[in-house]
Design a protein around this motif. Structure first.
Motif, mmCIF file in Angstrom:
data_model
loop_
_atom_site.group_PDB
_atom_site.id
_atom_site.type_symbol
_atom_site.label_atom_id
_atom_site.label_comp_id
_atom_site.label_asym_id
_atom_site.label_seq_id
_atom_site.Cartn_x
_atom_site.Cartn_y
_atom_site.Cartn_z
ATOM 1 N N PRO A 220 0.888 -1.329 0.085
ATOM 2 C CA PRO A 220 -0.095 -0.105 -0.107
ATOM 3 C C PRO A 220 0.809 1.256 -0.048
ATOM 4 C CG PRO A 220 -0.726 -1.633 1.708
ATOM 5 C CD PRO A 220 0.523 -2.027 1.069
ATOM 6 N N PRO A 221 0.385 2.516 -0.542
ATOM 7 C CA PRO A 221 1.283 3.690 -0.579
ATOM 8 C C PRO A 221 1.679 4.096 0.615
ATOM 9 C CG PRO A 221 -0.850 3.795 -1.739
ATOM 10 C CD PRO A 221 -0.955 2.507 -1.157
ATOM 11 N N ASP A 222 1.036 3.957 1.739
ATOM 12 C CA ASP A 222 1.590 4.150 3.353
ATOM 13 C C ASP A 222 2.497 3.367 3.868
ATOM 14 O OD1 ASP A 222 -0.387 2.500 3.467
ATOM 15 O OD2 ASP A 222 -1.138 3.674 5.284
ATOM 16 N N HIS A 223 2.740 2.203 3.310
ATOM 17 C CA HIS A 223 3.561 1.162 3.601
ATOM 18 C C HIS A 223 4.962 1.451 3.650
ATOM 19 C CE1 HIS A 223 5.664 -2.710 4.462
ATOM 20 N NE2 HIS A 223 4.368 -3.048 4.991
ATOM 21 N N PRO A 224 5.913 1.243 4.684
ATOM 22 C CA PRO A 224 7.425 1.606 4.805
ATOM 23 C C PRO A 224 8.478 1.149 3.473
ATOM 24 C CG PRO A 224 6.438 0.974 6.723
ATOM 25 C CD PRO A 224 5.473 0.665 6.006
ATOM 26 N N LEU A 225 7.840 -0.132 3.014
ATOM 27 C CA LEU A 225 8.506 -0.710 1.760
ATOM 28 C C LEU A 225 7.654 -0.171 0.481
ATOM 29 C CD1 LEU A 225 9.019 -4.342 3.331
ATOM 30 C CD2 LEU A 225 10.475 -2.457 3.237
ATOM 31 N N SER A 226 6.862 0.577 0.450
ATOM 32 C CA SER A 226 6.608 0.917 -0.951
ATOM 33 C C SER A 226 7.437 1.990 -1.416
ATOM 34 C CB SER A 226 5.094 1.656 -0.783
ATOM 35 O OG SER A 226 5.135 2.885 0.093
#
Length: 74
Positions: free
Chosen positions: A68-74
């Motif tokens: 997801p856009p707000d995930h640290p790995l994106s």
């Protein structure tokens, strides 16, 4: 599809989201869960020891994971 088999760990939380619904459960040593392709999943080790798991990917040619856009790995 991914299958997670917990080899070591006493409290691994897995969260899955599908069609707007969120589900979660706690896995321990020797627990196994299969998550279908296209279903968002996340794991967090909440236990007191380092977790170790075997992850099996059910695809002839694995794709790069998406987040997801707000995930640290994106």
């Amino acid at each position: 599809e991914e299958v997670f088999f917990i080899l070591r760990g006493d409290r691994v939380r897995i969260m899955v989201e599908h069609k707007g619904e969120r589900y979660e459960t706690i896995l321990g040593k020797r627990d196994l869960i299969s998550v279908p392709a296209g279903v968002y999943r996340g794991l967090v080790n909440e236990g007191t020891e380092e977790a170790l798991m075997c992850v099996i990917v059910g695809s002839l040619k694995p794709e790069t994971p998406s987040y997801p856009p707000d995930h640290p790995l994106s």
